[in-house]
Design an enzyme around this catalytic site. Structure first.
Site, PDB file in Angstrom:
ATOM      1  N   LYS A  56       0.832  -1.211   0.000  1.00  0.00           N
ATOM      2  CA  LYS A  56       0.000   0.000   0.000  1.00  0.00           C
ATOM      3  C   LYS A  56       0.870   1.268   0.000  1.00  0.00           C
ATOM      4  O   LYS A  56       0.622   2.187  -0.783  1.00  0.00           O
ATOM      5  CB  LYS A  56      -0.895  -0.064   1.250  1.00  0.00           C
ATOM      6  CG  LYS A  56      -1.841   1.072   1.440  1.00  0.00           C
ATOM      7  CD  LYS A  56      -2.944   0.680   2.398  1.00  0.00           C
ATOM      8  CE  LYS A  56      -2.705   1.074   3.834  1.00  0.00           C
ATOM      9  NZ  LYS A  56      -2.689   2.507   4.101  1.00  0.00           N
ATOM     10  N   SER A  57       1.894   1.299   0.843  1.00  0.00           N
ATOM     11  CA  SER A  57       2.731   2.505   0.935  1.00  0.00           C
ATOM     12  C   SER A  57       3.405   2.806  -0.402  1.00  0.00           C
ATOM     13  O   SER A  57       3.473   3.960  -0.838  1.00  0.00           O
ATOM     14  CB  SER A  57       3.824   2.322   1.988  1.00  0.00           C
ATOM     15  OG  SER A  57       3.271   2.233   3.264  1.00  0.00           O
ATOM     16  N   GLY A 132      -5.364   8.341   5.142  1.00  0.00           N
ATOM     17  CA  GLY A 132      -4.485   9.381   5.669  1.00  0.00           C
ATOM     18  C   GLY A 132      -3.272   9.569   4.779  1.00  0.00           C
ATOM     19  O   GLY A 132      -2.774  10.683   4.590  1.00  0.00           O
ATOM     20  N   ARG A 160      -8.604  12.842  11.888  1.00  0.00           N
ATOM     21  CA  ARG A 160      -7.156  12.593  12.022  1.00  0.00           C
ATOM     22  C   ARG A 160      -6.335  13.874  11.891  1.00  0.00           C
ATOM     23  O   ARG A 160      -6.628  14.738  11.061  1.00  0.00           O
ATOM     24  CB  ARG A 160      -6.726  11.526  11.005  1.00  0.00           C
ATOM     25  CG  ARG A 160      -7.445  10.222  11.313  1.00  0.00           C
ATOM     26  CD  ARG A 160      -6.978   9.110  10.446  1.00  0.00           C
ATOM     27  NE  ARG A 160      -5.588   8.790  10.667  1.00  0.00           N
ATOM     28  CZ  ARG A 160      -4.895   7.954   9.905  1.00  0.00           C
ATOM     29  NH1 ARG A 160      -5.476   7.377   8.873  1.00  0.00           N
ATOM     30  NH2 ARG A 160      -3.645   7.691  10.177  1.00  0.00           N
ATOM     31  N   SER A 203       7.001  10.249  11.265  1.00  0.00           N
ATOM     32  CA  SER A 203       5.933   9.881  10.332  1.00  0.00           C
ATOM     33  C   SER A 203       6.461   9.868   8.906  1.00  0.00           C
ATOM     34  O   SER A 203       6.914  10.889   8.375  1.00  0.00           O
ATOM     35  CB  SER A 203       4.773  10.878  10.431  1.00  0.00           C
ATOM     36  OG  SER A 203       3.967  10.786   9.281  1.00  0.00           O
ATOM     37  N   ASP A 351       2.077  -0.433  12.066  1.00  0.00           N
ATOM     38  CA  ASP A 351       0.890  -1.047  11.442  1.00  0.00           C
ATOM     39  C   ASP A 351       0.712  -2.511  11.846  1.00  0.00           C
ATOM     40  O   ASP A 351      -0.358  -3.091  11.625  1.00  0.00           O
ATOM     41  CB  ASP A 351       0.990  -0.950   9.913  1.00  0.00           C
ATOM     42  CG  ASP A 351       0.850   0.489   9.442  1.00  0.00           C
ATOM     43  OD1 ASP A 351       0.340   1.323  10.202  1.00  0.00           O
ATOM     44  OD2 ASP A 351       1.263   0.784   8.297  1.00  0.00           O
TER      45      ASP A 351
HETATM   46  C1  S3P Z   1       2.602   5.066   6.118  1.00  0.00           C
HETATM   47  C2  S3P Z   1       3.157   5.508   7.287  1.00  0.00           C
HETATM   48  C3  S3P Z   1       2.569   5.203   8.599  1.00  0.00           C
HETATM   49  C4  S3P Z   1       1.627   4.020   8.526  1.00  0.00           C
HETATM   50  C5  S3P Z   1       0.669   4.141   7.387  1.00  0.00           C
HETATM   51  C6  S3P Z   1       1.412   4.207   6.074  1.00  0.00           C
HETATM   52  C7  S3P Z   1       3.243   5.438   4.849  1.00  0.00           C
HETATM   53  O1  S3P Z   1       1.831   6.322   9.051  1.00  0.00           O
HETATM   54  O2  S3P Z   1       0.941   3.875   9.746  1.00  0.00           O
HETATM   55  O3  S3P Z   1      -0.194   3.014   7.353  1.00  0.00           O
HETATM   56  O4  S3P Z   1       2.934   4.861   3.801  1.00  0.00           O
HETATM   57  O5  S3P Z   1       4.102   6.339   4.883  1.00  0.00           O
HETATM   58  P1  S3P Z   1       2.548   7.565   9.774  1.00  0.00           P
HETATM   59  O6  S3P Z   1       3.303   8.325   8.758  1.00  0.00           O
HETATM   60  O7  S3P Z   1       1.407   8.385  10.338  1.00  0.00           O
HETATM   61  O8  S3P Z   1       3.399   6.988  10.846  1.00  0.00           O
END
Ligand code: S3P
Length: 465
Positions: A56-57, A132, A160, A203, A351
Site C-alpha cells: 500500500k505505501s 491518511g 485525524r 511519520s 501497522d
Molecule cells: C505510512 C506511514 C505510517 C503508517 C501508514 C502508512 C506510509 O503512518 O501507519 O499506514 O505509507 O508512509 P505515519 O506516517 O502516520 O506513521
C-alpha cells in the site's frame, strides 16, 4: 440474495465473505453505512502459499509520482485496497489520465500518463476516502500547484490530525485552511520555498509529503526525522529519477528536479502478510510460503520480532526492484515466547502492532507495547480497540496511554468483535479468532477492503480445520 442499493444499510451475517466484500469495496467510497459480519471458526493450523497484492505505501507513492512525472508509467501489482484507489481517484481529478489493464479493465496493472510538474485544477473536492496517506502525501504535491484544492475524507479521516503537514507546508509558502488542524483541507499552492525542518513526530507520510513539496520548492529542502521511518518516499523518488541525499536521519532534496515515468512492479504488502504470519505463528507446525514479498529493511522489523517470539523464518530469492528489496518468505510455526516492543521498534512496527497484540494472549510470556501513542490517532484508536476486543474474548489486558501489556498463557473464547471500521482491527481479530474456543463474529468486516479486499477469502484458503 442480498441486494445492495443506494439506500440500504447492510447488517447481516455471512460465512462466505468474498463476494460480499467485493460488493462492500464498491460501496465504501459512497459513504454508505454498512456493517458486514463475518464468522471466523477456530482452526488447527495454517498451511500453503500466498502471493499478496502490492504494498500500500509503495502503491500510493508510485501513483502520485507517476502523475507528476514526464512520460508514461506502468505499475504492475498495484495495491487492490480502497485506499490506493482513493489516490488514483484524486490523481484523475487533478487531470492525470490512467487506465487499469488486465482483468477486463479491473486488473492490478495501472498505466499512467504523466503530466509533468503541472497538474490541472480539480473541479470537485479531492476525495481521500479513509486514506491518511493520500491526504498527507498528496497535500505536498498540491501545495506546489498554482490553484486551490479542497481535500476531504470519510468520518474517520476527518478526525485525524493534519497539523503535522499544515505547519511545514505553510512555512514553505502554501496557504492552508482546516477545521482546527482537522480535514477538510483547503490548500492554495504556488511558489514554495525550501525549508529546513525537524519533524516533531516520526511519520513517513509527513516525510514523503515534504520531500514531494520539496520538488516544487526553490532551494534545497531538508527534513530530519526523530527516528528512522519507512523510506519508500525516498526510494520511489530515486526510481523516478530524482536525486536525494541522506545522512543519518536527515534527507535533502533540491527543488526543480524533473521526474521520468517508470515501469515497475510493486512487491507484496508486508503489513498484509503480517496477518498470515501471525496466524501461522499461532500454531506450531504451520507452514506458510509468501513469494514476491517486500523486504525493505525499514519495514522488515516484524520478521525480527516474529523470530524473537519463536517463529522459524527463512528468506530466499532476494532481489532488488527499483531500489526495493523483494524476496520469498518461508515460515514454520513454533511455540511463541514473549516480547517487549518500545522506542524505535514501536515506530517501525506501527501497522503490525494490532495483530501482534491480538495474538499476545497465546504467547507464553505475553507482549508489552510502549511508546506507541500514535496508534491512538490511526483509522481508529487502535490501543483502545485492541484492549476492548481482547477483553471481549476473555483476555486480561492493561491499557496504557502509549501502549498495552497483555499477559501470555491466556485462553480466548469466541466473541462479537467490533472492528471500529478499521481494516487492521478487523483482520487482527480474525486472526486471534482462529485460536479461540468457539466461533467469533467480526463486525464491520468490510473495512478489510481498505487495504486488502480478499483477506477473509485468503485466510479461509490457508487455514486447516
Ligand atoms: C505510512 C506511514 C505510517 C503508517 C501508514 C502508512 C506510509 O503512518 O501507519 O499506514 O505509507 O508512509 P505515519 O506516517 O502516520 O506513521
Amino acid at each position: 440474495m442480498l441486494v445492495l442499493d443506494d439506500q440500504s444499510t447492510i447488517n447481516q451475517q455471512f460465512t462466505t465473505p468474498s463476494a460480499i466484500l467485493c460488493a462492500a469495496f464498491r460501496y465504501i467510497n459512497r459513504r454508505m453505512k454498512i456493517d458486514i459480519q463475518v464468522t471466523v471458526r477456530p482452526a488447527r493450523g495454517v498451511r500453503g502459499s500466498v502471493r499478496l497484492p502490492g504494498d500500500k505505501s509503495i502503491s500510493h507513492r508510485y501513483a502520485m509520482l507517476a502523475g507528476i512525472a514526464e512520460g508514461p508509467s506502468r505499475i504492475e501489482n498495484y495495491s487492490t485496497g480502497a485506499d490506493c484507489a482513493s489516490t488514483l481517484g484524486c490523481m484523475r481529478s487533478l487531470g492525470v489520465k490512467w487506465e487499469r489493464k488486465g482483468g477486463d479493465g479491473a486488473g492490478n496493472t495501472i498505466e499512467i500518463e504523466g503530466r509533468g510538474a503541472v497538474l490541472a485544477a480539480p473541479g470537485t473536492p479531492l476525495d481521500c476516502g479513509n486514506s491518511g496517506s493520500t491526504m498527507r502525501m498528496l497535500s505536498g504535491i498540491v501545495a506546489g500547484q498554482k490553484f486551490t484544492s479542497e481535500m476531504i475524507g470519510d468520518e474517520s479521516l476527518s478526525r485525524r490530525p493534519m497539523g503535522r503537514v499544515i505547519t511545514p507546508l505553510t512555512a514553505m509558502g502554501a496557504q492552508i485552511a482546516s477545521q482546527s488542524g482537522l480535514p477538510p483541507l483547503q490548500i492554495t499552492g504556488g511558489s514554495l520555498k525550501a525549508i529546513d525542518y525537524k519533524m516533531p513526530v516520526a511519520s513517513a507520510q509527513v516525510k514523503s509529503c515534504l520531500l514531494f513539496a520539496g520538488l516544487f520548492a526553490e532551494g534545497e529542502t531538508r527534513v530530519e526525522e526523530p527516528l528512522r521511518t519507512r523510506d519508500h518516499g525516498e526510494v520511489a523518488l530515486r526510481a523516478f529519477g530524482a536525486h536525494l541525499e541522506r545522512k543519518g536521519n536527515e534527507v535533502k532534496i533540491r527543488g526543480g528536479q524533473r521526474l521520468k515515468g517508470v515501469e515497475a512492479r510493486v512487491p507484496g504488502d508486508l503489513s498484509s502478510a503480517a496477518f498470515f504470519l501471525c496466524a501461522a505463528a499461532l500454531f506450531p507446525g504451520s507452514q506458510l510460503t509468501i513469494p514476491d514479498l517486500l523486504m525493505n529493511p525499514t519495514r522488515a522489523r516484524l520478521l525480527d520480532i516474529l523470530t524473537l517470539l519463536g517463529l522459524k523464518i527463512s528468506v530466499t530469492q532476494l532481489e532488488e526492484i527499483h531500489g526495493e528489496l523483494v524476496g520469498t518468505l518461508q515460515v514454520e510455526g513454533a511455540r511463541l515466547k514473549g516480547i517487549s516492543i518500545s522506542g524505535a521498534d514501536s515506530a517501525a512496527l506501527i501497522d503490525e502492532i494490532p495483530v501482534l497484540a491480538a495474538i499476545a494472549p497465546c504467547t507464553e510470556q505475553g507482549i508489552e507495547v510502549r511508546d506507541a501513542k500514535e496508534l491512538r490517532v490511526k483509522e481508529s484508536d487502535r490501543i483502545a480497540a485492541v484492549a476492548a476486543n481482547l477483553r471481549l474474548m476473555g483476555a486480561r489486558v492493561e491499557e496504557r496511554e502509549d501502549g498495552l501489556r497483555i499477559p501470555g498463557g491466556q485462553k480466548l473464547h469466541g466473541a462479537e468483535i467490533d472492528s471500529c471500521s478499521d481494516h487492521r482491527i478487523a483482520m487482527a481479530f480474525a486472526v486471534a479468532a482462529l485460536r479461540a474456543e468457539g466461533e467469533s463474529v467480526i463486525r464491520g468486516a468490510e473495512s478489510a477492503a481498505i487495504s486488502y479486499p480478499a483477506f477473509f477469502q485468503t485466510l479461509e484458503e490457508l487455514v486447516v480445520r
